[in-house]
Each structure stands twice: as C-alpha cells, then as structure tokens.
Design a protein around this motif. Structure first.
Motif, PDB file in Angstrom:
ATOM      1  N   ARG A   1       0.824  -1.214   0.000  1.00  0.00           N
ATOM      2  CA  ARG A   1       0.000   0.000   0.000  1.00  0.00           C
ATOM      3  C   ARG A   1       0.858   1.264   0.000  1.00  0.00           C
ATOM      4  NH1 ARG A   1      -4.077  -2.950   3.229  1.00  0.00           N
ATOM      5  NH2 ARG A   1      -2.934  -2.457   5.129  1.00  0.00           N
ATOM      6  N   LEU A   2       1.960   1.270   0.767  1.00  0.00           N
ATOM      7  CA  LEU A   2       2.745   2.501   0.898  1.00  0.00           C
ATOM      8  C   LEU A   2       4.172   2.371   0.364  1.00  0.00           C
ATOM      9  CD1 LEU A   2       1.693   3.590   4.518  1.00  0.00           C
ATOM     10  CD2 LEU A   2       0.841   4.500   2.361  1.00  0.00           C
ATOM     11  N   VAL A   3       4.933   1.452   0.925  1.00  0.00           N
ATOM     12  CA  VAL A   3       6.357   1.406   0.543  1.00  0.00           C
ATOM     13  C   VAL A   3       6.899  -0.021   0.564  1.00  0.00           C
ATOM     14  CG1 VAL A   3       7.084   1.970   2.920  1.00  0.00           C
ATOM     15  CG2 VAL A   3       8.671   2.371   1.055  1.00  0.00           C
ATOM     16  N   LEU A   4       7.673  -0.312  -0.470  1.00  0.00           N
ATOM     17  CA  LEU A   4       8.429  -1.564  -0.562  1.00  0.00           C
ATOM     18  C   LEU A   4       9.897  -1.227  -0.326  1.00  0.00           C
ATOM     19  CD1 LEU A   4       9.160  -4.503  -1.556  1.00  0.00           C
ATOM     20  CD2 LEU A   4       9.112  -3.574  -3.882  1.00  0.00           C
ATOM     21  N   VAL A   5      10.541  -1.980   0.569  1.00  0.00           N
ATOM     22  CA  VAL A   5      11.973  -1.769   0.789  1.00  0.00           C
ATOM     23  C   VAL A   5      12.727  -3.000   0.300  1.00  0.00           C
ATOM     24  CG1 VAL A   5      13.756  -0.986   2.380  1.00  0.00           C
ATOM     25  CG2 VAL A   5      11.351  -0.527   2.912  1.00  0.00           C
ATOM     26  N   ILE A   6      13.703  -2.754  -0.588  1.00  0.00           N
ATOM     27  CA  ILE A   6      14.524  -3.841  -1.130  1.00  0.00           C
ATOM     28  C   ILE A   6      15.971  -3.609  -0.704  1.00  0.00           C
ATOM     29  CG2 ILE A   6      15.402  -4.929  -3.233  1.00  0.00           C
ATOM     30  CD1 ILE A   6      12.856  -4.238  -4.625  1.00  0.00           C
ATOM     31  N   GLU A   7      16.578  -4.664  -0.179  1.00  0.00           N
ATOM     32  CA  GLU A   7      18.021  -4.636   0.094  1.00  0.00           C
ATOM     33  C   GLU A   7      18.613  -5.718  -0.799  1.00  0.00           C
ATOM     34  OE1 GLU A   7      21.809  -5.714   1.639  1.00  0.00           O
ATOM     35  OE2 GLU A   7      20.101  -7.038   1.928  1.00  0.00           O
ATOM     36  N   THR A   8      19.654  -5.368  -1.563  1.00  0.00           N
ATOM     37  CA  THR A   8      20.129  -6.354  -2.536  1.00  0.00           C
ATOM     38  C   THR A   8      21.617  -6.243  -2.853  1.00  0.00           C
ATOM     39  OG1 THR A   8      19.726  -7.311  -4.739  1.00  0.00           O
ATOM     40  CG2 THR A   8      19.536  -4.909  -4.572  1.00  0.00           C
ATOM     41  N   HIS A   9      22.163  -7.377  -3.231  1.00  0.00           N
ATOM     42  CA  HIS A   9      23.465  -7.424  -3.902  1.00  0.00           C
ATOM     43  C   HIS A   9      23.317  -6.707  -5.246  1.00  0.00           C
ATOM     44  CE1 HIS A   9      26.918  -9.007  -6.043  1.00  0.00           C
ATOM     45  NE2 HIS A   9      26.104  -9.437  -6.983  1.00  0.00           N
ATOM     46  N   GLN A  10      24.391  -6.097  -5.731  1.00  0.00           N
ATOM     47  CA  GLN A  10      24.336  -5.405  -7.024  1.00  0.00           C
ATOM     48  C   GLN A  10      25.581  -5.725  -7.845  1.00  0.00           C
ATOM     49  OE1 GLN A  10      21.881  -1.506  -6.247  1.00  0.00           O
ATOM     50  NE2 GLN A  10      23.756  -1.364  -5.083  1.00  0.00           N
ATOM     51  N   ASP A  11      25.486  -5.503  -9.147  1.00  0.00           N
ATOM     52  CA  ASP A  11      26.613  -5.738 -10.051  1.00  0.00           C
ATOM     53  C   ASP A  11      26.423  -4.809 -11.250  1.00  0.00           C
ATOM     54  OD1 ASP A  11      28.838  -6.854 -11.316  1.00  0.00           O
ATOM     55  OD2 ASP A  11      28.275  -8.907 -10.816  1.00  0.00           O
ATOM     56  N   ALA A  12      27.327  -4.878 -12.196  1.00  0.00           N
ATOM     57  CA  ALA A  12      27.246  -4.056 -13.415  1.00  0.00           C
ATOM     58  C   ALA A  12      27.099  -2.575 -13.079  1.00  0.00           C
ATOM     59  CB  ALA A  12      26.076  -4.516 -14.297  1.00  0.00           C
ATOM     60  N   LEU A  13      27.737  -2.145 -12.002  1.00  0.00           N
ATOM     61  CA  LEU A  13      27.586  -0.759 -11.554  1.00  0.00           C
ATOM     62  C   LEU A  13      28.347   0.225 -12.447  1.00  0.00           C
ATOM     63  CD1 LEU A  13      27.805  -1.325  -7.685  1.00  0.00           C
ATOM     64  CD2 LEU A  13      25.767  -0.953  -9.080  1.00  0.00           C
ATOM     65  N   TRP A  14      29.139  -0.309 -13.365  1.00  0.00           N
ATOM     66  CA  TRP A  14      29.858   0.542 -14.313  1.00  0.00           C
ATOM     67  C   TRP A  14      29.008   0.857 -15.547  1.00  0.00           C
ATOM     68  CZ3 TRP A  14      30.670  -4.487 -13.108  1.00  0.00           C
ATOM     69  CH2 TRP A  14      30.438  -5.423 -14.118  1.00  0.00           C
ATOM     70  N   LEU A  15      27.845   0.207 -15.656  1.00  0.00           N
ATOM     71  CA  LEU A  15      26.980   0.421 -16.822  1.00  0.00           C
ATOM     72  C   LEU A  15      25.916   1.465 -16.518  1.00  0.00           C
ATOM     73  CD1 LEU A  15      26.305  -3.222 -18.085  1.00  0.00           C
ATOM     74  CD2 LEU A  15      27.713  -1.466 -19.173  1.00  0.00           C
ATOM     75  N   ARG A  16      25.744   2.387 -17.467  1.00  0.00           N
ATOM     76  CA  ARG A  16      24.699   3.408 -17.319  1.00  0.00           C
ATOM     77  C   ARG A  16      23.323   2.818 -17.623  1.00  0.00           C
ATOM     78  NH1 ARG A  16      25.914   8.768 -17.588  1.00  0.00           N
ATOM     79  NH2 ARG A  16      27.988   8.172 -18.268  1.00  0.00           N
TER      80      ARG A  16
END
Ligand SMILES: C[S@@+](CC[C@H](N)C(=O)[O-])C[C@H]1O[C@@H](n2cnc3c(N)ncnc32)[C@H](O)[C@@H]1O
Length: 263
Positions: free
Chosen positions: A153-168
C-alpha cells in the motif's frame, strides 16, 4: 514452556543462525550477520519510516530479525514469511524464528510462503513490505516485484546485492552457477538503473536509493555492491516520511550518473 539458560543455549546451538540477536542477557544467537551490521541495516531500512500502527510483510524473514525490529518500532501487525530456509533440514529457520519470538515476547505472525507464490497466495495487502536479501535468490525476481507492487500500500523496501555498476544502462548480471559467494542460489546482480526502472515500471511512483551502510572498504561488502531501495506507491505515501539526507531520489535527472563505479 520456559527453558533455563542451559537449555536455551542448547536449542540455539542445534540450529543455524543468520541473525545475531540477544535473546536474554548474555545469550546472543551466533548469526552470520553481526548485531552491529543488523543495527545499521535496521536503521537504514526501517529508521526513516513511521511504522506506528502500520502493517508489515517481511518476505524471506529467516530468523526474524527485521520482523521483530518492525514490531519494536510500533508496527500494529507483522507477518514473517519464508520457505527456503524454513523448510531446509539443516537451517530449520521457522523453528529458529519461533524460538526467538518466544524469548522476545513479540507478537509476530508467521506464514510459510515462497516468494514465487506472492502473486497467488491470499496474503492481503500491507502498508510496508520488506524484500531484504531475497531479490538475487530468485530466478524470476521481476515477477516477484510485480506481485509485491500489488500487495504494497505505501512502501516496498529492497536490500540487494548489485553488479554491473559501471553500466549506465539498466542491466543485471546472471550467475548460472555458484559464481557469487559460492552459492548456487544466487542468480542475479542488478545495477541501480535496472532496479529503478523495474520498480517504476512495476508501478512505484518514487524510488530512493542509498548504499548499504556498511558497503565500502573494510566492511562486509567491500566493493560497495550492496544497496537499499525505498519504493513508494505514490506521492502521498512518500510524504509520510521525511526523506533522509542519505537517500538519492532516482527521479532526479542524472541521479545515477554520480553512482557509476568501476567493475
Ligand atoms: C540472505 S537471506 C536474507 C534474510 C533476511 N531477509 C535478511 O535480510 O537478513 C535470504 C532469504 O531468502 C530466502 N529465499 C527465498 N527464496 C530463496 C531461494 N530460491 N533460494 C535461497 N533463498 C531463498 C531464504 O529462505 C532466506 O530467508
């Protein structure tokens, strides 16, 4: 039935712990995530939200730290769900959550539910949904995000591993084997543009990003490949919480530009 300290220590030792939680004075569960890491995560994830009287769904709750934290921060109703670690014969996650819940005396509901069932299970909707450390474990995380939009209804919070951070451009790296942390249940490493685009296309109006509070040299996530997203259903939902200085509004032109980092 109340356990004496020795019996509680035995019960804790018989199961596996991801969350370090003080259940009694001098008795802390031996979680892979330290108390300091969890305190920093709870602050970044729940701290900016006014949970008083709200309903909260914790997807992939495991030992239940974030469900308990939401309850302690005033949530009226908290539903902890999980399946993988709860059913796993070595982890016995549901048993661990129930042991902790009994000790902490917190009214947290439980439901065995796999994230792949979010779009069919009659869970009802929740003010706040938590999807912490789960996105990259799913072979089809996009379907889960779409299902979460329907029940948030209001907010979804996602915590995640990330990759490809050099790509726009929006992108996710696929790990077909155990490339990520030697864990074959880790499938994806999304970049921030992907997460922002996915959340917006699923129907979240405003998306805010922050680096994980312990991402960086010397911490548990030295490559900064860990992030937290607060995705608000609409502007009214967003205005319920003051935006902390750490949040980057991903609607701001070029917001992602300063976030590009080398692989
Ligand atoms: C890294 S733990 C995160 C636990 C907790 N939410 C946190 O952030 O501390 C991943 C959670 O995702 C759940 N999960 C759901 N689907 C999974 C899958 N296909 N493979 C592995 N874990 C899965 C696990 O049961 C576990 O509780």
């Amino acid at each position: 039935m109340s356990l004496d300290d020795a019996a509680l220590r035995d019960a804790i030792a018989r199961t596996a712990w991801f969350h370090s939680m003080a259940l009694r004075t001098g008795i802390v569960t031996p979680g892979a995530k330290s108390e300091a890491l969890l305190a920093a995560e709870a602050n970044a994830i729940l701290g900016p939200l006014d949970l008083a009287g709200r309903s909260v769904l914790d997807v992939g709750a495991w030992n239940g730290f974030f469900s308990f934290a939401a309850k302690r921060r005033g949530a009226a109703r908290v539903l902890a769900t999980d399946s993988f670690t709860w059913r796993h014969p070595a982890y016995r996650g549901r048993e661990t959550l129930e042991l902790a819940r009994g000790e902490l005396g917190l009214d947290v509901e439980t439901l065995e539910l796999d994230p792949t069932e979010l779009d069919t299970a009659p869970t009802g909707s929740f003010d706040v949904t938590l999807f912490l450390g789960v996105f990259y474990h799913l072979i089809d995380p996009i379907r889960a995000i779409q299902a979460l939009r329907r029940i948030t209804r209001l907010v979804l919070v996602i915590e995640t591993h990330q990759d490809a951070l050099w790509l726009r451009r929006p992108a996710m790296i696929f790990y077909p084997g155990a490339e990520l942390d030697n864990d074959p249940t880790n499938w994806w490493g999304p970049n921030r543009a992907l997460m922002c685009g996915l959340l917006r296309s699923a129907g979240f109006a405003r998306v805010f990003y922050q680096d994980h509070p312990m991402a960086g040299p010397g911490g548990p996530y030295p490559l900064r490949r860990r992030g937290i997203y607060h995705a608000f259903a609409d502007d009214a939902a967003r205005s319920a919480a003051p935006a902390p200085a750490a949040w980057i509004d991903l609607a701001t032109p070029d917001a992602l530009q300063g976030l590009l980092v080398r692989g």
